[in-house]
Motif scaffolding. Structure first.
Motif, PDB file in Angstrom:
ATOM      1  N   LEU A   1      -8.359  -3.519   6.224  1.00 19.21           N
ATOM      2  CA  LEU A   1      -8.731  -2.109   6.116  1.00 19.21           C
ATOM      3  C   LEU A   1      -9.171  -1.578   7.468  1.00 19.21           C
TER       4      LEU A   1
ATOM      5  N   LEU B   1     -11.651  -7.008  -7.017  1.00 21.01           N
ATOM      6  CA  LEU B   1     -12.149  -7.158  -5.652  1.00 21.01           C
ATOM      7  C   LEU B   1     -13.222  -8.234  -5.653  1.00 21.01           C
TER       8      LEU B   1
ATOM      9  N   LEU C   1     -10.588   3.611  -4.038  1.00 20.52           N
ATOM     10  CA  LEU C   1     -10.824   3.092  -2.700  1.00 20.52           C
ATOM     11  C   LEU C   1     -12.223   3.527  -2.279  1.00 20.52           C
TER      12      LEU C   1
ATOM     13  N   TRP D   1       0.849  -1.188   0.000  1.00 19.39           N
ATOM     14  CA  TRP D   1       0.000   0.000   0.000  1.00 19.39           C
ATOM     15  C   TRP D   1       0.889   1.244   0.000  1.00 19.39           C
TER      16      TRP D   1
ATOM     17  N   TYR E   1     -15.581  -8.254   0.389  1.00 17.63           N
ATOM     18  CA  TYR E   1     -15.246  -7.195   1.331  1.00 17.63           C
ATOM     19  C   TYR E   1     -15.992  -7.434   2.639  1.00 17.63           C
TER      20      TYR E   1
ATOM     21  N   TYR F   1      -3.002   0.158   5.178  1.00 17.94           N
ATOM     22  CA  TYR F   1      -3.857  -0.999   4.860  1.00 17.94           C
ATOM     23  C   TYR F   1      -3.044  -2.100   4.175  1.00 17.94           C
TER      24      TYR F   1
ATOM     25  N   GLN G   1      -6.473  -8.276   2.284  1.00 16.54           N
ATOM     26  CA  GLN G   1      -6.067  -6.924   2.691  1.00 16.54           C
ATOM     27  C   GLN G   1      -6.892  -6.509   3.900  1.00 16.54           C
TER      28      GLN G   1
ATOM     29  N   ALA H   1     -10.642  -7.608   3.003  1.00 19.38           N
ATOM     30  CA  ALA H   1     -11.046  -7.790   1.609  1.00 19.38           C
ATOM     31  C   ALA H   1     -10.177  -8.867   0.973  1.00 19.38           C
TER      32      ALA H   1
ATOM     33  N   TRP I   1     -14.310   0.939   5.181  1.00 18.33           N
ATOM     34  CA  TRP I   1     -13.791   0.775   3.838  1.00 18.33           C
ATOM     35  C   TRP I   1     -14.192  -0.582   3.272  1.00 18.33           C
TER      36      TRP I   1
ATOM     37  N   GLY J   1     -12.764  -1.453   0.209  1.00 19.75           N
ATOM     38  CA  GLY J   1     -11.510  -1.837  -0.420  1.00 19.75           C
ATOM     39  C   GLY J   1     -11.372  -1.141  -1.759  1.00 19.75           C
TER      40      GLY J   1
ATOM     41  N   TYR K   1      -8.823 -10.198  -2.958  1.00 16.68           N
ATOM     42  CA  TYR K   1      -8.638  -9.801  -4.350  1.00 16.68           C
ATOM     43  C   TYR K   1      -8.091 -10.959  -5.166  1.00 16.68           C
TER      44      TYR K   1
END
Lengths: 123, 107
Positions: free
Chosen positions: B91, B46, A98, A47, B49, B96, B89, B34, A107, A109, B36
């Motif tokens: 968040l 994606l 985002l 990130w 989530y 992140y 991931q 999430a 969030w 993602g 991916y």
């Protein structure tokens, strides 16, 4: 359908500045958050940071001293600048949107991504 | 930073199989996770989530579960187009971070 496309030089010299632009089509850059993520060869995703259309940004602390992002709403573009690059900055750089959950509580993602651009750093 | 550990790193399976990937966080992250799918030369996608919510347009053969620090991602009835690399991931806490990835290959 929102689409993103990264552009910029594929080769940057050591100690110089890496500059990339992401062009958003199929939707407005306004009222959204936009991010940069990279993947070094043979490694995972990292990130880099994100920027709101207003220009407010937040960067990964590991890169914060070298990174800046900007938005050009008139061109529906946002940009990444990474200074003093070294070979370890060689990576595929992705731009992505985002997104927050509809009520804004958390969030979701990165729901739209570009295909990525390979940037090599060499002397 | 929160570390995410995916296992396995490599997975070999056949069309029609069901596979499971685990993602463990170094701290509790509620359900802010999430998943991916990445394929070479293509825009990442994606899939999941909030740990278990399927992104619009994603087939129901993909699913996710978990909360806190341990999460599971599952693909049932593997299709040829599912062979790719998968990442989790978090968040929850900035920055992140991502897991190291799981490469799913055809057996």
């Amino acid at each position: 359908q929102v689409q993103l496309q990264e552009s910029g030089p594929g080769l940057v010299k050591t100690s110089e500045t890496l500059s990339l632009t992401c062009t958003v089509s199929g939707g407005s850059i306004s009222r959204s958050y936009w991010s940069w993520i990279r993947q070094s060869p043979g490694k995972g995703l990292e990130w880099i940071g994100y920027i709101y259309y207003s220009g407010a940004a937040d960067y990964n602390p590991s890169l914060k001293s070298r990174v800046s992002m900007s938005v050009d709403t008139s061109r529906n573009q946002f940009s990444l600048s990474l200074t003093s690059v070294t070979a370890s900055d060689t990576a595929v750089y992705y731009c992505a949107r985002l997104t927050r959950e509809s009520r804004g509580w958390y969030w979701i993602g990165a729901d739209y991504w570009g295909q990525g651009i390979l940037v090599s750093v060499s002397s | 930073d929160i570390q995410l550990t995916q296992s396995p790193s490599f997975l070999s399976a056949s069309v029609g199989d069901t596979v499971t990937i685990t993602c463990r966080a170094s701290q509790r992250i509620s359900s802010y996770l999430a998943w991916y799918q990445l394929k070479p030369g293509k825009a990442p996608k994606l899939l999941i989530y909030a740990a278990s919510t399927l992104q619009s347009g994603v087939p129901s053969t993909f699913s996710g579960s978990g909360s806190g620090a341990e999460f599971t991602f599952r693909i049932s009835s593997l299709q040829p187009e599912d062979f790719a690399t998968y990442y989790c991931q978090q968040l929850h806490t900035y920055p992140y971070t991502f897991g190291q990835g799981t490469k799913l290959e055809i057996k």
